[in-house]
Design an enzyme around this catalytic site. Structure first.
Site, short mmCIF file in Angstrom:
data_model
loop_
_atom_site.label_atom_id
_atom_site.label_comp_id
_atom_site.label_asym_id
_atom_site.label_seq_id
_atom_site.Cartn_x
_atom_site.Cartn_y
_atom_site.Cartn_z
CE LYS A 270 -3.03 2.74 3.12
NZ LYS A 270 -4.14 2.68 4.30
CG ASP A 275 -5.54 7.84 4.44
OD1 ASP A 275 -6.61 8.52 4.07
OD2 ASP A 275 -5.53 7.05 5.15
CE LYS A 282 -6.52 8.99 7.81
NZ LYS A 282 -7.22 7.98 8.87
CG ASP A 293 -1.83 5.45 4.89
OD1 ASP A 293 -1.68 4.46 5.58
OD2 ASP A 293 -2.95 5.57 4.39
CG ASP A 352 -9.76 7.60 6.77
OD1 ASP A 352 -8.74 7.76 6.17
OD2 ASP A 352 -9.76 7.90 8.02
CD GLU A 354 -6.72 4.99 2.56
OE1 GLU A 354 -7.52 5.22 3.42
OE2 GLU A 354 -5.50 5.15 3.02
NE ARG A 356 -10.75 -1.31 4.36
CZ ARG A 356 -11.14 -1.18 5.64
NH1 ARG A 356 -12.24 -2.08 5.60
NH2 ARG A 356 -10.63 -0.87 6.43
#
Ligand code: BES
Ligand code: MN
Ligand code: ZN
Length: 506
Positions: A270, A275, A282, A293, A352, A354, A356
């Site tokens: 990933k 993010d 967030k 991230d 959020d 995201e 996956r």
């Protein structure tokens, strides 16, 4: 930045200057080198040990400055405790501890006389010690504008320049350390990428850094957003569409086992370079951490670099999905339905969740194109994994017990520890959607598990797969003997070990 300290090995008795590091076992019993320095300084070390109550316990030290009658400016006696029972991780951590004692202030060189009271330190253990020392030496000072004054006075530059490890068989130790040097470079590359701020390292810049692996012999392809559209990566592209920075996927291939080596092992990461959460924004507090991230992707790049540099006899593929998750007028909305490359439709309940979605398309593409022996993915996927495991273990999910056991064992050996969490049909039900095939969140409980179930929807029947949730271990890391960096480089040593033990041709 990589440790600026040059590391070398020398014989047990070779002379040195600067700082001397010697060892003691529980008692305290001084090692021969420590004993020798004690004699040369008129019993200074024994006296200092007595005054401070030093008993040679693991991790304790006695520090003596400006000893009379010898060349060294400082002597440190380091307690080993009971080295007879040491394994790889103990030597690694001891190396880290020793490196942490050396600042360069008392001399540009340090000489470590690495020996227990009786017997010798094997070349492999000396190499583990050196690895720990090098990993600990990493610092990220790129954005510190103050550099040591350059007024011609060498004494003003207080960094450790040379670390010499004195041991029984320095040639063999040097040979044993050759692959470990590659690992140091791989881990430090991963750390550099994680530590870099998101204004400097967006998806395109990250892809550029990955391209540098071509020099090491890795084949690198960068897929731009036009190519990703053509491939049908609708889930990954949906995450990146709110950002002004276009999404990329990078494919890295190291063919160290040649055509006879068969199908590759695939590592997928990933790479969300920032993010913000997207429209499901967030909270402000702590959001800066989300520059990390992309630690999964950073690990993949660091690992591929290490494999190439040590010329590992393995066919390995690294695939990373690079996107920025931002809110904007172009961003995806909660409630949107998107189609992943596999054809699976996803209802986006929370923008959020995201990571996956990014991995879904990368995992499918990787299996489709490479038919790998096994797929391991790494992702800073959920905050929930830290609720479950804290920051000492990464979460492990797998559809294959053997692969899971191999990974856990590699984690125990390297100190990059994993804890297996469950998968199952009841958990899979949590991501069923009313309007699409699946939804991207599974409710409040077991958040790391429903995230893993989501990923498993993109694993083909018969593919051995493991997912490592590294949200707690790869960024904002807790200090350890071998790491003081915010981005720890977690996973590089772990997966290098997995490959060495189970996927490399001998
Ligand atoms: N990148 C985060 C997970 C994360 C949190 C990593 C803290 C490192 C530190 C991930 O994209 C995320 O936002 N996950 C959500 C999922 C939720 C919306 C279902 C989370 O964990 O809260
Ligand atoms: Mn998120
Ligand atoms: Zn994320």
């Amino acid at each position: 930045m990589t440790d600026q300290t040059a590391l070398s090995f020398a014989s047990k008795t070779a002379a040195g200057d600067g700082v001397a590091v010697v060892f003691a076992e529980e008692g305290p019993k001084l090692s021969p080198a420590a004993h020798d320095l004690d004699k040369k300084t008129g019993g200074l070390l024994a006296r200092a040990a007595q005054i401070t109550g030093f008993k040679g316990k693991k991790g304790t030290t006695v520090d003596v400055l400006a000893p009379q009658g010898i060349k060294f400016s400082r002597i440190v006696v380091v307690g080993m405790g009971k080295p007879a029972s040491f394994g790889h991780e103990d030597w690694l951590n001891l190396g880290g501890t020793v490196r942490g004692l050396l600042s360069g202030r008392e001399g540009a060189s340090a000489h470590v006389y690495l020996e227990p009271v009786k017997g010798e330190v094997s070349p492999a253990d000396a190499s583990s010690f050196a690895l720990g020392a090098q990993l600990r030496g990493y610092t990220f000072k790129k954005y510190k504008s103050k550099t040591p004054k350059k007024n011609g006075n060498a004494n003003d530059d207080k960094t450790l320049k040379r670390l010499v490890i004195h041991c029984a068989d320095p040639r063999a130790a040097g040979a044993a350390f050759a692959p470990d040097r590659a690992i140091v470079d791989g881990v430090n590359l991963a750390r550099d990428l994680v530590n870099e701020p998101a204004n400097v390292l967006g998806p395109a810049e990250f892809a550029q850094r990955a391209k540098a692996l071509i020099k090491a012999g890795v084949q690198v392809e960068v897929l731009n957003d036009a190519a990703l559209k053509k491939l049908g990566m609708g889930a990954l592209l949906a995450v990146g569409q709110g950002s002004d920075k276009p999404s990329h996927v990078v494919v890295m291939q190291w063919k160290g086992a040649g055509p006879k080596g068969g199908a590759p092992i695939a590592i997928v990461g990933k790479g969300v370079t920032f993010d913000a959460g997207g429209i499901s924004l967030k909270p402000a507090s702590g959001m800066e951490e989300m520059k990390g991230d992309m630690a999964g992707a950073a690990c993949v790049v660091g690992l591929m670099q290490a494999l190439a540099e040590r010329k590992a006899k393995v066919n390995a593929v690294g695939v990373i999905g690079l996107v920025e998750n931002m809110p904007s007028g172009k961003a995806q909305r909660p409630g949107d339905v998107v189609t992943a490359k596999s054809g699976t439709t996803i209802e986006v309940l929370n923008t959020d969740a995201e990571g996956r979605m990014v991995l879904a398309d990368c995992l499918w593409y990787t299996q489709d194109r490479f038919k790998p022996k096994a797929v391991v993915n790494l992702a800073t996927l959920t905050g929930a994994v830290m609720v479950a495991l804290g920051k000492e273990h990464a979460g492990l999910f797998s559809n294959n017990d053997e692969l899971a056991d191999w990974l856990i064992a590699a984690g125990t050996e390297t100190g990059e520890k994993l804890w297996r969490l469950p998968l199952g049909p009841k958990y899979d039900k949590l991501i069923e959607s009313k309007v699409a095939d699946i939804k991207n969140t599974g409710g409040r409980w077991g958040g790391s598990i429903s995230a893993a179930q989501f990923l498993q929807r993109f694993i083909k029947e018969g593919t051995s797969w493991a997912h490592l949730d590294i949200a707690g271990t790869a960024m904002s890391s807790v200090d350890s003997d071998v790491n003081r960096s915010w981005g720890s480089g977690f996973g590089v040593r772990l997966l290098d070990r997995l490959i060495k033990d189970h996927y490399e041709r001998r």
